[in-house]
Design a protein around this motif. Structure first.
Motif, PDB file in Angstrom:
ATOM      1  N   PRO A 136       0.810  -1.226   0.000  1.00 55.18           N
ATOM      2  CA  PRO A 136       0.000   0.000   0.000  1.00 55.18           C
ATOM      3  C   PRO A 136       0.845   1.279   0.000  1.00 55.18           C
ATOM      4  O   PRO A 136       0.465   2.276  -0.637  1.00 55.18           O
ATOM      5  N   LYS A 140       0.655   4.082  -2.926  1.00 55.97           N
ATOM      6  CA  LYS A 140       0.329   5.464  -2.576  1.00 55.97           C
ATOM      7  C   LYS A 140       1.343   6.434  -3.180  1.00 55.97           C
ATOM      8  O   LYS A 140       0.969   7.489  -3.716  1.00 55.97           O
ATOM      9  N   THR A 234      -7.353   4.038  -7.303  1.00 53.67           N
ATOM     10  CA  THR A 234      -7.615   5.442  -7.033  1.00 53.67           C
ATOM     11  C   THR A 234      -7.016   5.813  -5.674  1.00 53.67           C
ATOM     12  O   THR A 234      -6.669   4.950  -4.869  1.00 53.67           O
ATOM     13  N   GLU A 235      -6.917   7.099  -5.427  1.00 60.46           N
ATOM     14  CA  GLU A 235      -6.376   7.554  -4.145  1.00 60.46           C
ATOM     15  C   GLU A 235      -7.228   7.049  -2.992  1.00 60.46           C
ATOM     16  O   GLU A 235      -6.703   6.658  -1.939  1.00 60.46           O
ATOM     17  N   ALA A 236      -8.553   7.037  -3.181  1.00 61.54           N
ATOM     18  CA  ALA A 236      -9.450   6.563  -2.120  1.00 61.54           C
ATOM     19  C   ALA A 236      -9.247   5.069  -1.871  1.00 61.54           C
ATOM     20  O   ALA A 236      -9.259   4.610  -0.723  1.00 61.54           O
ATOM     21  N   GLU A 237      -9.044   4.289  -2.934  1.00 61.41           N
ATOM     22  CA  GLU A 237      -8.825   2.853  -2.778  1.00 61.41           C
ATOM     23  C   GLU A 237      -7.510   2.567  -2.048  1.00 61.41           C
ATOM     24  O   GLU A 237      -7.422   1.637  -1.242  1.00 61.41           O
ATOM     25  N   GLU A 239      -6.075   4.567   0.159  1.00 65.36           N
ATOM     26  CA  GLU A 239      -6.262   4.950   1.559  1.00 65.36           C
ATOM     27  C   GLU A 239      -6.993   3.868   2.344  1.00 65.36           C
ATOM     28  O   GLU A 239      -6.736   3.666   3.529  1.00 65.36           O
ATOM     29  N   GLU A 240      -7.893   3.143   1.682  1.00 66.24           N
ATOM     30  CA  GLU A 240      -8.647   2.082   2.358  1.00 66.24           C
ATOM     31  C   GLU A 240      -7.755   0.910   2.771  1.00 66.24           C
ATOM     32  O   GLU A 240      -8.020   0.250   3.779  1.00 66.24           O
ATOM     33  N   ILE A 241      -6.699   0.638   1.999  1.00 66.18           N
ATOM     34  CA  ILE A 241      -5.855  -0.511   2.297  1.00 66.18           C
ATOM     35  C   ILE A 241      -4.580  -0.115   3.021  1.00 66.18           C
ATOM     36  O   ILE A 241      -3.820  -0.992   3.452  1.00 66.18           O
ATOM     37  N   THR A 432      -4.353  -6.034   0.237  1.00 63.72           N
ATOM     38  CA  THR A 432      -4.698  -5.238  -0.942  1.00 63.72           C
ATOM     39  C   THR A 432      -6.125  -5.467  -1.433  1.00 63.72           C
ATOM     40  O   THR A 432      -6.586  -4.761  -2.326  1.00 63.72           O
ATOM     41  N   ARG A 433      -6.804  -6.483  -0.892  1.00 59.80           N
ATOM     42  CA  ARG A 433      -8.194  -6.789  -1.248  1.00 59.80           C
ATOM     43  C   ARG A 433      -8.340  -7.117  -2.734  1.00 59.80           C
ATOM     44  O   ARG A 433      -9.272  -6.682  -3.414  1.00 59.80           O
TER      45      ARG A 433
END
Length: 465
Positions: A136, A140, A234-237, A239-241, A432-433
């Motif tokens: 992650p 990022k 994406t940046e949001a994805e 941040e989630e991981i 990483t889902r």
């Protein structure tokens, strides 16, 4: 005429198709283990000449014989997780991820692969956990890097160099006094002496193989980054991981809390771990001292010092137990299979079959592929070695192939097939889902490159040392 990019695309598609097949047909690791138990019992009766009651008793005799080994490997995973999740290592991962040029995603792939293989050489469990936490950060800082290839590169260590490295299961077992292959308790010993790591892991041939594998793996991973249809997050994805930083300790308000957070406890524990190991290295030498226990000592010592405070260390170890539960549960069942091989004539019978299909020159290659294929069914290298060693070592000696040659062939083959095994990708996929099918195409291509190196190595490895 088919272009090179077209060939690569076809290979990636083939890898994805293979993943769909394995996800549909390959059951849980414990179910596979029980299937192998049935196979061992049947072979003991049909090939080894045992009766059904004798085979059952042989399984029961062996089932509790590997508890010490199971605890050793469980502690290895717990200690590695504690090291990887410590505040200093967390900050280091964040800093390392900023090294590549964001406009050159190949550099991000090289960093993921290089970190994974370096960490995997030091410790297989640390390589899995540390690389999973590192991805992650890389994504990022390098948003143009293909997420599928970064993930495939980040678990390369377990499929390339770890069995040549400091935590390689089979060499450490043979270097550990009282190991079941030297002192089985019942039955005939498989080996007649200890094999210190100076003869195996630090053998120039093994060190050369590790360097060659690192270079081949690195080049293969860097060459595969796509020029089009790049899959990114994406940046949001991201941040989630992204892992959460280790929590800050709250101020102590009671005497009990102050005692719990006193750094002296961890320093004392670290010193108690360090002194016997240092004394052994000074008095007995490194080769005789570097065993599974010594290896775990170093990682427990490191985890204590990296966390500093007792509660932080204990919390990290508690979280690491979740990664070790498979070893804890499955080792007794592997020990049962070991008991069937060791306490019936099955081991001798299997050894005779191996001696018949191989020649002295080709035997290392036979062991290499057999070990690799078996690793798809038994993901624990240490327990698998306990199952295979009682017949692959004697068969090699019949063909005038040394124990060390058989050992290295086993180790290299076991590691090679991990790149296409979904079991070893679980930590990084959980972080990483992603699905294994999304990364297997790239992992499969890297695997092909490493397999070619492995074949060449087995054809030139000395049969006697």
């Amino acid at each position: 005429m088919t272009s090179a990019p077209g060939v690569l695309d076809r290979l990636r598609d083939g890898g994805a198709a293979l993943s769909r097949v394995t996800e549909r047909w390959v059951p849980d690791a414990w179910v596979i283990l029980m299937s192998l138990t049935v196979v061992a019992l049947v072979l003991a009766v049909t090939g080894g000449g045992a009766t059904i009651p004798e085979a059952g008793l042989a399984w029961g005799t062996g089932v509790w014989t590997l508890l010490e080994l199971a605890m050793q490997f469980s502690i290895a995973m717990v200690a590695a997780h504690a090291c990887a999740s410590s505040p200093p290592v967390y900050r280091l991962l964040n800093r390392l991820a900023s090294l590549p040029n964001p406009e050159r995603p190949v550099q991000a792939v090289a960093l993921a692969a290089g970190f994974s293989m370096t960490a995997g050489y030091l410790n297989w469990a640390f390589g899995l956990v540390g690389s999973a936490l590192f991805v992650p950060f890389i994504l990022k800082r390098n948003p143009r890097a293909d997420v599928r290839l970064v993930i495939a590169a980040a678990y390369m260590g377990i499929g390339t160099v770890w069995q040549s490295g400091l935590s390689s299961s089979a060499p450490l077992i043979l270097a550990t006094p009282g190991n079941p292959l030297l002192e089985p308790g019942t039955g005939t010993p498989v080996v007649d002496r200890l094999y210190p790591v100076t003869e195996t892991l630090f053998n120039p041939f093994n060190l050369g193989y590790a360097v060659a594998m690192l270079l081949v793996g690195l080049v293969a991973a860097m060459a595969l980054h796509p020029r089009r249809d790049v899959v990114t997050l994406t940046e949001a994805e991201v941040e989630e991981i992204l892992p959460a930083p280790p929590p800050r300790a709250r101020p102590a308000t009671t005497p009990a809390q102050r005692l719990d957070r006193f750094r002296g406890w961890t320093i004392l524990a670290a010193a108690l771990f360090a002194y016997p190991l240092i004394h052994s290295i000074i008095t007995r030498g490194f080769g005789a001292s570097w065993t599974i226990n010594a290896y775990n000592t170093v990682f427990l010592l490191s985890a204590l010092l990296l966390h500093g405070r007792p509660l932080s260390f204990l919390r990290a170890c508690r979280d690491g137990v979740g990664a070790a539960w498979g070893v804890i549960l499955q080792f007794p069942f592997y020990a049962g299979i070991f008991g069937v091989i060791q306490n019936t004539n099955l081991g001798s019978w299997l050894g005779e079959q191996f001696a018949e299909v191989g020649s002295t020159r080709l035997y290392p290659l036979v062991v290499y592929f057999y070990s690799g294929i078996m690793s798809l069914f038994i993901p624990s290298a240490g327990s698998k070695w306990m199952i295979e060693a009682p017949y692959v070592i004697p068969a090699g000696e019949v063909l005038d192939v040394s124990v060390m040659t058989t050992l290295l062939a086993y180790a290299y083959g076991d590691s090679a097939f991990n790149l296409i095994h979904p079991f070893w990708a679980l930590p990084i996929l959980a972080v990483t889902r992603r699905r294994f099918g999304e990364v297997l195409g790239y992992a499969f291509l890297i695997w092909l490159a490493t397999i070619l190196l492995g074949i060449v190595t087995m054809l030139v490895i000395p049969t006697r040392w």
